[in-house]
Scaffold this active site. Structure first.
Site, mmCIF file in Angstrom:
data_model
loop_
_atom_site.group_PDB
_atom_site.id
_atom_site.type_symbol
_atom_site.label_atom_id
_atom_site.label_comp_id
_atom_site.label_asym_id
_atom_site.label_seq_id
_atom_site.Cartn_x
_atom_site.Cartn_y
_atom_site.Cartn_z
ATOM 1 N N CYS A 81 0.845 -1.189 0.000
ATOM 2 C CA CYS A 81 0.000 0.000 0.000
ATOM 3 C C CYS A 81 0.885 1.244 0.000
ATOM 4 C CB CYS A 81 -0.909 -0.019 1.226
ATOM 5 S SG CYS A 81 -1.966 1.444 1.359
ATOM 6 N N CYS A 84 0.318 3.097 3.593
ATOM 7 C CA CYS A 84 0.719 2.567 4.910
ATOM 8 C C CYS A 84 1.757 1.449 4.839
ATOM 9 C CB CYS A 84 -0.503 2.099 5.687
ATOM 10 S SG CYS A 84 -1.249 0.576 5.052
ATOM 11 N N CYS A 129 -7.379 -1.295 1.303
ATOM 12 C CA CYS A 129 -6.360 -1.785 2.222
ATOM 13 C C CYS A 129 -7.005 -2.003 3.585
ATOM 14 C CB CYS A 129 -5.225 -0.759 2.324
ATOM 15 S SG CYS A 129 -3.972 -1.156 3.564
ATOM 16 N N CYS A 132 -5.349 0.730 6.330
ATOM 17 C CA CYS A 132 -5.606 2.180 6.322
ATOM 18 C C CYS A 132 -6.904 2.559 5.618
ATOM 19 C CB CYS A 132 -4.430 2.930 5.695
ATOM 20 S SG CYS A 132 -4.271 2.705 3.907
ATOM 21 N N CYS A 152 -8.038 -6.038 -9.930
ATOM 22 C CA CYS A 152 -7.600 -5.007 -10.854
ATOM 23 C C CYS A 152 -7.278 -3.756 -10.032
ATOM 24 C CB CYS A 152 -8.715 -4.758 -11.865
ATOM 25 S SG CYS A 152 -8.223 -3.757 -13.266
#
Length: 163
Positions: A81, A84, A129, A132, A152
């Site tokens: 990510c 984070c 995510c 976060c 995707c």
């Protein structure tokens, strides 16, 4: 135009429309009220993320197809990510879907969450995510074996860490 070319063209066209329809003007806050391990103010997110990463991760924007360098990333490692640094996808699960976005057939266990997304007035499944809450992309049921899933993802929502 062969069947594969038509499919690629249609996916790309849908992606462009999706990108326009999910711009920061249209973004919803369907995750509002959820609690995540990493929480920052809007000003903090703006300060630490690039403008495109901010629009994708925090405003549910879709980057233009074929715009991410991560499309061509083929080294061993993990896609994490951009907000984070949580590990999201291992490179062994990445494949070329022909859609213009980095695609994977399986996330790292516990790394993502999903929710219903009706932003285009079509039912889709949004991926975020789990640490976060940042918007990553969408998951579809037209991927390869063994899962049949196509995660995707927006390249702007991730970074690559080679191993």
């Amino acid at each position: 135009m062969n069947v594969h070319s038509k499919r690629t063209f249609l996916r790309t066209a849908i992606g462009v429309v999706a990108g326009l329809a999910t711009s920061s003007f249209w973004a919803s806050s369907a995750l509002a009220g959820k609690t995540f391990a990493v929480v920052k103010s809007d000003a903090e997110w703006r300060r630490i993320l690039s403008p495109m990463a901010y629009r994708v991760l925090r405003k549910e924007f879709t980057e233009p197809p074929f715009s991410s360098q991560l499309n061509n990333e083929k080294r061993n490692g993990n896609f994490v990510c951009a907000a984070c640094d949580q590990k999201l996808y291992n490179s062994r699960t990445k494949y070329d879907s022909g859609t213009g976005w980095p695609s994977f057939w399986r996330p790292i266990k516990g790394a993502i969450g999903t929710k219903a997304d009706y932003g285009l007035h079509l039912p889709r499944v949004e991926v975020h995510c789990s640490r976060c809450g940042g918007h990553l992309g969408h998951v579809f049921d037209d991927g390869p074996k063994p899962t049949g899933k196509r995660y995707c993802m927006n390249g702007a929502a991730m970074k690559f860490e080679p191993v």
